[in-house]
Motif scaffolding. Structure first.
Motif, mmCIF file in Angstrom:
data_model
loop_
_atom_site.group_PDB
_atom_site.id
_atom_site.type_symbol
_atom_site.label_atom_id
_atom_site.label_comp_id
_atom_site.label_asym_id
_atom_site.label_seq_id
_atom_site.Cartn_x
_atom_site.Cartn_y
_atom_site.Cartn_z
ATOM 1 N N LYS A 265 0.834 -1.214 0.000
ATOM 2 C CA LYS A 265 0.000 0.000 0.000
ATOM 3 C C LYS A 265 0.868 1.264 0.000
ATOM 4 C CE LYS A 265 -4.613 0.125 0.114
ATOM 5 N NZ LYS A 265 -4.896 -0.975 -0.812
ATOM 6 N N MET A 266 1.996 1.179 0.716
ATOM 7 C CA MET A 266 2.860 2.363 0.805
ATOM 8 C C MET A 266 3.365 2.741 -0.591
ATOM 9 S SD MET A 266 6.083 2.856 3.373
ATOM 10 C CE MET A 266 5.230 2.906 4.923
ATOM 11 N N GLN A 267 3.743 1.725 -1.357
ATOM 12 C CA GLN A 267 4.240 2.002 -2.712
ATOM 13 C C GLN A 267 3.124 2.552 -3.593
ATOM 14 O OE1 GLN A 267 7.940 1.025 -3.844
ATOM 15 N NE2 GLN A 267 7.083 2.980 -4.472
ATOM 16 N N ALA A 268 1.910 2.023 -3.419
ATOM 17 C CA ALA A 268 0.775 2.527 -4.211
ATOM 18 C C ALA A 268 0.468 3.975 -3.854
ATOM 19 C CB ALA A 268 -0.454 1.643 -3.972
ATOM 20 N N GLU A 269 0.599 4.309 -2.576
ATOM 21 C CA GLU A 269 0.294 5.674 -2.120
ATOM 22 C C GLU A 269 1.436 6.638 -2.406
ATOM 23 O OE1 GLU A 269 -2.499 6.989 -0.440
ATOM 24 O OE2 GLU A 269 -3.471 5.129 -1.051
ATOM 25 N N ALA A 270 2.643 6.102 -2.495
ATOM 26 C CA ALA A 270 3.818 6.951 -2.733
ATOM 27 C C ALA A 270 4.578 6.439 -3.958
ATOM 28 C CB ALA A 270 4.711 6.947 -1.489
ATOM 29 N N PRO A 271 3.930 6.501 -5.134
ATOM 30 C CA PRO A 271 4.578 5.946 -6.325
ATOM 31 C C PRO A 271 5.839 6.737 -6.659
ATOM 32 C CG PRO A 271 2.575 7.168 -6.914
ATOM 33 C CD PRO A 271 2.632 7.123 -5.422
ATOM 34 N N GLY A 272 6.838 6.053 -7.135
ATOM 35 C CA GLY A 272 8.077 6.750 -7.518
ATOM 36 C C GLY A 272 9.051 6.897 -6.372
ATOM 37 N N LYS A 273 8.587 6.663 -5.142
ATOM 38 C CA LYS A 273 9.511 6.758 -4.006
ATOM 39 C C LYS A 273 10.193 5.404 -3.793
ATOM 40 C CE LYS A 273 7.530 10.755 -1.976
ATOM 41 N NZ LYS A 273 7.110 11.508 -0.798
ATOM 42 N N THR A 274 11.370 5.452 -3.205
ATOM 43 C CA THR A 274 12.113 4.219 -2.963
ATOM 44 C C THR A 274 11.879 3.772 -1.524
ATOM 45 O OG1 THR A 274 13.775 4.951 -4.545
ATOM 46 C CG2 THR A 274 14.421 3.173 -3.050
ATOM 47 N N LEU A 275 11.372 2.555 -1.378
ATOM 48 C CA LEU A 275 11.070 2.004 -0.055
ATOM 49 C C LEU A 275 11.987 0.812 0.197
ATOM 50 C CD1 LEU A 275 7.169 1.967 -0.427
ATOM 51 C CD2 LEU A 275 8.612 3.829 0.463
ATOM 52 N N ILE A 276 12.709 0.867 1.300
ATOM 53 C CA ILE A 276 13.639 -0.220 1.626
ATOM 54 C C ILE A 276 13.187 -0.834 2.948
ATOM 55 C CG2 ILE A 276 16.054 -0.792 2.113
ATOM 56 C CD1 ILE A 276 16.706 1.969 0.679
ATOM 57 N N ALA A 277 12.972 -2.152 2.934
ATOM 58 C CA ALA A 277 12.537 -2.824 4.164
ATOM 59 C C ALA A 277 13.702 -2.923 5.142
ATOM 60 C CB ALA A 277 12.009 -4.211 3.827
ATOM 61 N N ALA A 278 13.477 -2.524 6.383
ATOM 62 C CA ALA A 278 14.510 -2.713 7.412
ATOM 63 C C ALA A 278 14.677 -4.219 7.643
ATOM 64 C CB ALA A 278 14.096 -2.016 8.697
ATOM 65 N N PRO A 279 15.907 -4.696 7.778
ATOM 66 C CA PRO A 279 16.131 -6.146 7.884
ATOM 67 C C PRO A 279 16.185 -6.652 9.339
ATOM 68 C CG PRO A 279 18.196 -5.005 7.465
ATOM 69 C CD PRO A 279 17.164 -3.937 7.652
ATOM 70 N N PRO A 280 15.867 -7.931 9.511
ATOM 71 C CA PRO A 280 16.038 -8.544 10.831
ATOM 72 C C PRO A 280 17.496 -8.978 11.030
ATOM 73 C CG PRO A 280 15.139 -10.134 9.307
ATOM 74 C CD PRO A 280 15.310 -8.852 8.528
ATOM 75 N N GLU A 281 17.816 -9.465 12.213
ATOM 76 C CA GLU A 281 19.186 -9.908 12.505
ATOM 77 C C GLU A 281 19.581 -11.094 11.633
ATOM 78 O OE1 GLU A 281 22.565 -9.198 13.684
ATOM 79 O OE2 GLU A 281 21.136 -8.007 14.832
ATOM 80 N N ASP A 282 18.624 -11.934 11.307
ATOM 81 C CA ASP A 282 18.867 -13.119 10.484
ATOM 82 C C ASP A 282 19.364 -12.697 9.091
ATOM 83 O OD1 ASP A 282 18.734 -15.345 8.895
ATOM 84 O OD2 ASP A 282 16.662 -15.873 9.397
ATOM 85 N N GLU A 283 20.621 -13.017 8.800
ATOM 86 C CA GLU A 283 21.271 -12.560 7.552
ATOM 87 C C GLU A 283 20.604 -13.126 6.299
ATOM 88 O OE1 GLU A 283 23.781 -10.462 7.134
ATOM 89 O OE2 GLU A 283 24.627 -10.216 9.134
ATOM 90 N N SER A 284 19.840 -14.202 6.435
ATOM 91 C CA SER A 284 19.243 -14.809 5.244
ATOM 92 C C SER A 284 17.977 -14.074 4.804
ATOM 93 C CB SER A 284 18.932 -16.283 5.498
ATOM 94 O OG SER A 284 17.943 -16.380 6.499
#
Ligand code: 13P
Ligand code: SF4
Length: 334
Positions: A265-284
């Motif tokens: 939904k965030m991408q649909a509401e903010a098209p053209g913006k770059t969204l990067i998911a924050a990662p968990p400790e698990d490297e995989s």
């Protein structure tokens, strides 16, 4: 669609978790079937932002926990198909005792709700006489029934501030509780020590690496995150608040510290913006997903509308007691 039963009986829960029958339907047939069943049942589909994108796209309403409670409180539908986790559907049932509330998967729980069993909570509360009990909506109906007022991440600070100088216990999320304490300037609030397994798993170290790699990015975070994440956040809000911020901010890039389903939904509401998911400790893993939310699938949504099960029920005495703090929250949120 020829597999459909000739009639659609209304039945209760099976004694154990339902076995999901294999459905030989394409995604398009499933979507068409869900749309048809929705009409036949006079059903409304409510979905949380953490649901799979194809479920969000089929829903009549997608929102955060408060918005979903508000939508459940005013629906005219006969059936509520709740695509989220158990405590959310339970809240819808508490607000709508005469309606049928079905969920795609009855086992879709929540680590916060599971980490606060009502008998233990009741005993714990005995140590804090005279305190107002503020419970985050991520708890069972039984815990709600022991509470004075419910809150969500979008109204927790407002509700606590509105309680003035009353002595407060806050449950079950200790990170949201700590955030509320800070925002309300209330050091004395007593916290139950629960956590969300998803927001607790974010890695400060990997977040810092991302911040170095994307120096112009803003970190936006859900208040269920631990302090190691929140201390770097430019903005902290509920799921709907984070989407609004990404949409309205002049910034171009955001590191998003909450469950990855929100990105749809965030991408649909903010098209053209770059969204990067924050990662968990698990490297995989590059992002963090809630295993409970992910139990819901299109197939299970189709089946719950077809069979009207599994249904969510709340014993009437519990429902009546749990309704009061929910209504208080809804009144304090307008
Ligand atoms: P909100 O959508 O209210 O921010 O809640 C997030 C959450 O973790 C729901 O389980
Ligand atoms: Fe519960 Fe966390 Fe999953 Fe939300 S994301 S349902 S708080 S375990």
């Amino acid at each position: 669609m020829s597999n459909d039963p000739p009639h659609l009986p209304v039945i209760g829960n099976p004694p154990s978790a339902p076995v999901v029958e294999p459905l030989d339907l394409t995604e398009q047939e499933l979507e068409e079937g869900i749309a048809r069943l929705k009409q036949e049942r006079n059903a409304v589909i409510l979905a949380h932002y953490y649901q799979e994108s194809e479920i969000q796209d089929l829903a009549d309403f997608v929102g955060d926990s408060l918005q979903l409670s508000q939508a459940a409180a005013k629906t005219q539908a006969d059936v509520i198909a709740f695509c989220g986790v158990h405590f959310m559907a339970e809240t819808a049932k508490i607000l709508n005792p005469t309606k049928i509330v079905v969920v795609p998967d009855l086992e879709a729980g929540c680590s916060l709700a599971d980490g606060c069993p009502a008998p233990l909570f009741q005993r714990w509360l005995e140590g804090y006489p005279g305190h107002t009990v503020v419970s985050y909506i991520n708890c069972s109906a039984e815990v709600k029934a022991l509470s004075d007022v419910i809150c969500t991440s979008s109204n927790a600070v407002k509700i606590v501030k509105a309680l003035g100088d009353q002595k407060i216990v806050f449950a079950p999320d200790r990170y949201l509780g700590a955030y509320v304490k800070k925002q309300a300037g209330r050091d004395d609030i007593v916290l139950w020590q629960g956590t969300c397994m998803v927001h607790e798993a974010f890695s400060e170290r990997r977040l810092l690496e991302l911040m170095v790699k994307h120096p112009d990015a803003e970190v936006i975070a859900h208040p269920e995150c631990h302090e190691g994440i929140l201390r770097h956040a430019h903005h902290i809000a509920s799921t709907s608040g984070l989407i609004k911020y990404a949409k309205e901010s002049p910034k171009q890039t955001f590191i998003v510290a909450t469950e990855a389903g929100i990105l749809h939904k965030m991408q649909a509401e903010a098209p053209g913006k770059t969204l990067i998911a924050a990662p968990p400790e698990d490297e995989s893993c590059a992002c963090n997903m809630c295993p409970h939310m992910r139990r819901n699938t299109l197939e299970k949504l189709y089946l719950c509308l077809r069979d009207l099960r599994p249904q969510v029920d709340v014993p009437e005495a519990t429902r009546v007691r749990a309704l009061q703090p929910i209504q208080r929250m809804l009144e304090m949120s307008v």
